[in-house]
Design a protein around this motif. Structure first.
Motif, PDB file in Angstrom:
ATOM      1  N   ALA A   1     -31.079 -32.298 -56.023  1.00 57.65           N
ATOM      2  CA  ALA A   1     -31.907 -31.651 -57.051  1.00 57.65           C
ATOM      3  C   ALA A   1     -33.070 -32.552 -57.461  1.00 57.65           C
ATOM      4  O   ALA A   1     -34.199 -32.075 -57.639  1.00 57.65           O
ATOM      5  CB  ALA A   1     -31.046 -31.300 -58.266  1.00 57.65           C
ATOM      6  N   ALA A   2     -32.813 -33.852 -57.603  1.00 57.88           N
ATOM      7  CA  ALA A   2     -33.889 -34.786 -57.959  1.00 57.88           C
ATOM      8  C   ALA A   2     -34.950 -34.834 -56.864  1.00 57.88           C
ATOM      9  O   ALA A   2     -36.150 -34.900 -57.155  1.00 57.88           O
ATOM     10  CB  ALA A   2     -33.309 -36.186 -58.205  1.00 57.88           C
ATOM     11  N   THR A   3     -34.517 -34.769 -55.610  1.00 59.17           N
ATOM     12  CA  THR A   3     -35.465 -34.763 -54.495  1.00 59.17           C
ATOM     13  C   THR A   3     -36.372 -33.545 -54.564  1.00 59.17           C
ATOM     14  O   THR A   3     -37.592 -33.652 -54.382  1.00 59.17           O
ATOM     15  CB  THR A   3     -34.712 -34.798 -53.149  1.00 59.17           C
ATOM     16  OG1 THR A   3     -33.920 -35.983 -53.089  1.00 59.17           O
ATOM     17  CG2 THR A   3     -35.674 -34.763 -51.983  1.00 59.17           C
ATOM     18  N   PHE A   4     -35.789 -32.388 -54.815  1.00 58.89           N
ATOM     19  CA  PHE A   4     -36.591 -31.169 -54.909  1.00 58.89           C
ATOM     20  C   PHE A   4     -37.539 -31.199 -56.110  1.00 58.89           C
ATOM     21  O   PHE A   4     -38.704 -30.826 -56.006  1.00 58.89           O
ATOM     22  CB  PHE A   4     -35.705 -29.932 -54.986  1.00 58.89           C
ATOM     23  CG  PHE A   4     -35.044 -29.580 -53.681  1.00 58.89           C
ATOM     24  CD1 PHE A   4     -35.732 -29.678 -52.484  1.00 58.89           C
ATOM     25  CD2 PHE A   4     -33.740 -29.161 -53.654  1.00 58.89           C
ATOM     26  CE1 PHE A   4     -35.124 -29.356 -51.284  1.00 58.89           C
ATOM     27  CE2 PHE A   4     -33.125 -28.830 -52.457  1.00 58.89           C
ATOM     28  CZ  PHE A   4     -33.808 -28.930 -51.269  1.00 58.89           C
ATOM     29  N   ILE A   5     -37.048 -31.638 -57.246  1.00 61.31           N
ATOM     30  CA  ILE A   5     -37.874 -31.680 -58.456  1.00 61.31           C
ATOM     31  C   ILE A   5     -39.030 -32.663 -58.278  1.00 61.31           C
ATOM     32  O   ILE A   5     -40.198 -32.336 -58.531  1.00 61.31           O
ATOM     33  CB  ILE A   5     -37.019 -32.059 -59.681  1.00 61.31           C
ATOM     34  CG1 ILE A   5     -36.056 -30.917 -60.021  1.00 61.31           C
ATOM     35  CG2 ILE A   5     -37.897 -32.394 -60.882  1.00 61.31           C
ATOM     36  CD1 ILE A   5     -34.980 -31.296 -61.017  1.00 61.31           C
ATOM     37  N   LEU A   6     -38.716 -33.874 -57.829  1.00 61.08           N
ATOM     38  CA  LEU A   6     -39.760 -34.877 -57.660  1.00 61.08           C
ATOM     39  C   LEU A   6     -40.678 -34.535 -56.499  1.00 61.08           C
ATOM     40  O   LEU A   6     -41.881 -34.815 -56.559  1.00 61.08           O
ATOM     41  CB  LEU A   6     -39.149 -36.259 -57.461  1.00 61.08           C
ATOM     42  CG  LEU A   6     -38.441 -36.819 -58.693  1.00 61.08           C
ATOM     43  CD1 LEU A   6     -37.687 -38.082 -58.342  1.00 61.08           C
ATOM     44  CD2 LEU A   6     -39.428 -37.065 -59.806  1.00 61.08           C
TER      45      LEU A   6
ATOM     46  N   PRO B   1     -44.458 -46.100 -57.447  1.00 56.52           N
ATOM     47  CA  PRO B   1     -43.818 -46.332 -58.745  1.00 56.52           C
ATOM     48  C   PRO B   1     -43.469 -45.030 -59.481  1.00 56.52           C
ATOM     49  O   PRO B   1     -42.459 -44.970 -60.183  1.00 56.52           O
ATOM     50  CB  PRO B   1     -44.871 -47.127 -59.535  1.00 56.52           C
ATOM     51  CG  PRO B   1     -45.726 -47.755 -58.498  1.00 56.52           C
ATOM     52  CD  PRO B   1     -45.748 -46.805 -57.347  1.00 56.52           C
ATOM     53  N   LEU B   2     -44.280 -43.999 -59.290  1.00 56.59           N
ATOM     54  CA  LEU B   2     -43.996 -42.727 -59.947  1.00 56.59           C
ATOM     55  C   LEU B   2     -42.706 -42.103 -59.413  1.00 56.59           C
ATOM     56  O   LEU B   2     -41.909 -41.547 -60.184  1.00 56.59           O
ATOM     57  CB  LEU B   2     -45.174 -41.769 -59.772  1.00 56.59           C
ATOM     58  CG  LEU B   2     -45.178 -40.525 -60.642  1.00 56.59           C
ATOM     59  CD1 LEU B   2     -45.138 -40.884 -62.115  1.00 56.59           C
ATOM     60  CD2 LEU B   2     -46.401 -39.691 -60.344  1.00 56.59           C
TER      61      LEU B   2
ATOM     62  N   THR C   1     -37.250 -40.812 -60.408  1.00 54.66           N
ATOM     63  CA  THR C   1     -35.854 -40.779 -59.965  1.00 54.66           C
ATOM     64  C   THR C   1     -34.936 -41.343 -61.041  1.00 54.66           C
ATOM     65  O   THR C   1     -33.892 -40.760 -61.353  1.00 54.66           O
ATOM     66  CB  THR C   1     -35.688 -41.580 -58.662  1.00 54.66           C
ATOM     67  OG1 THR C   1     -36.537 -41.014 -57.664  1.00 54.66           O
ATOM     68  CG2 THR C   1     -34.254 -41.565 -58.182  1.00 54.66           C
ATOM     69  N   LEU C   2     -35.318 -42.472 -61.608  1.00 51.55           N
ATOM     70  CA  LEU C   2     -34.507 -43.065 -62.673  1.00 51.55           C
ATOM     71  C   LEU C   2     -34.442 -42.167 -63.907  1.00 51.55           C
ATOM     72  O   LEU C   2     -33.449 -42.152 -64.622  1.00 51.55           O
ATOM     73  CB  LEU C   2     -35.062 -44.440 -63.049  1.00 51.55           C
ATOM     74  CG  LEU C   2     -34.921 -45.515 -61.968  1.00 51.55           C
ATOM     75  CD1 LEU C   2     -35.634 -46.787 -62.400  1.00 51.55           C
ATOM     76  CD2 LEU C   2     -33.463 -45.783 -61.659  1.00 51.55           C
ATOM     77  N   ALA C   3     -35.494 -41.404 -64.139  1.00 43.37           N
ATOM     78  CA  ALA C   3     -35.528 -40.538 -65.324  1.00 43.37           C
ATOM     79  C   ALA C   3     -34.686 -39.283 -65.155  1.00 43.37           C
ATOM     80  O   ALA C   3     -34.058 -38.822 -66.120  1.00 43.37           O
ATOM     81  CB  ALA C   3     -36.977 -40.157 -65.640  1.00 43.37           C
TER      82      ALA C   3
END
Length: 126
Positions: free
Chosen positions: A57-62, A90-91, A96-98
């Protein structure tokens, strides 16, 4: 037996990193490690495994949030490659951390609601 909270409340507990049953105890030991049990209500959290769902999900969102602006920048300004590395690297890491911890909290909360841990294992280990 404690009643299951409404879905919206459950999702908010996951976002905040709180126990899906009581909403008081911490869901995580450390940054992404799910706690063994809730310190407030003693819910066994060790069996809840989020797997790769939050990472996907993070991959798709980012991906959606970064590829569009990166492509726009490339097509309009065409900066050197190092500019892309300095901007987007950096973004991606910060993003990802967020988003990874809240997504994992939501996944564990949804597992609490929809997956009975006392169910017998299914064929294939699912």
């Amino acid at each position: 037996m404690t009643p299951t909270p409404p879905l919206l409340g459950l999702l908010l507990r996951g976002l905040r990193g709180r126990c899906p049953r009581c909403g008081e105890g911490r869901l995580f030991d450390g940054y992404l490690q799910v706690a063994g049990e809730c310190p407030a209500c003693r819910l066994n959290l060790a069996e809840h495994d989020a797997g790769d769902g939050p990472a996907v999900a993070a991959t798709f969102i980012l991906g959606a949030g970064i590829v569009g602006p990166a492509a726009f920048l490339e097509l309009t300004v065409a900066p050197p490659l190092w500019v892309h590395a300095v901007l987007w690297g950096p973004l991606v890491i910060a993003g990802t951390l967020a988003v990874l911890r809240p997504l994992k909290g939501i996944t564990v909360a949804l597992q609490y609601r929809y997956r009975g841990l006392d169910e017998p294992p299914r064929l294939g280990g699912l």
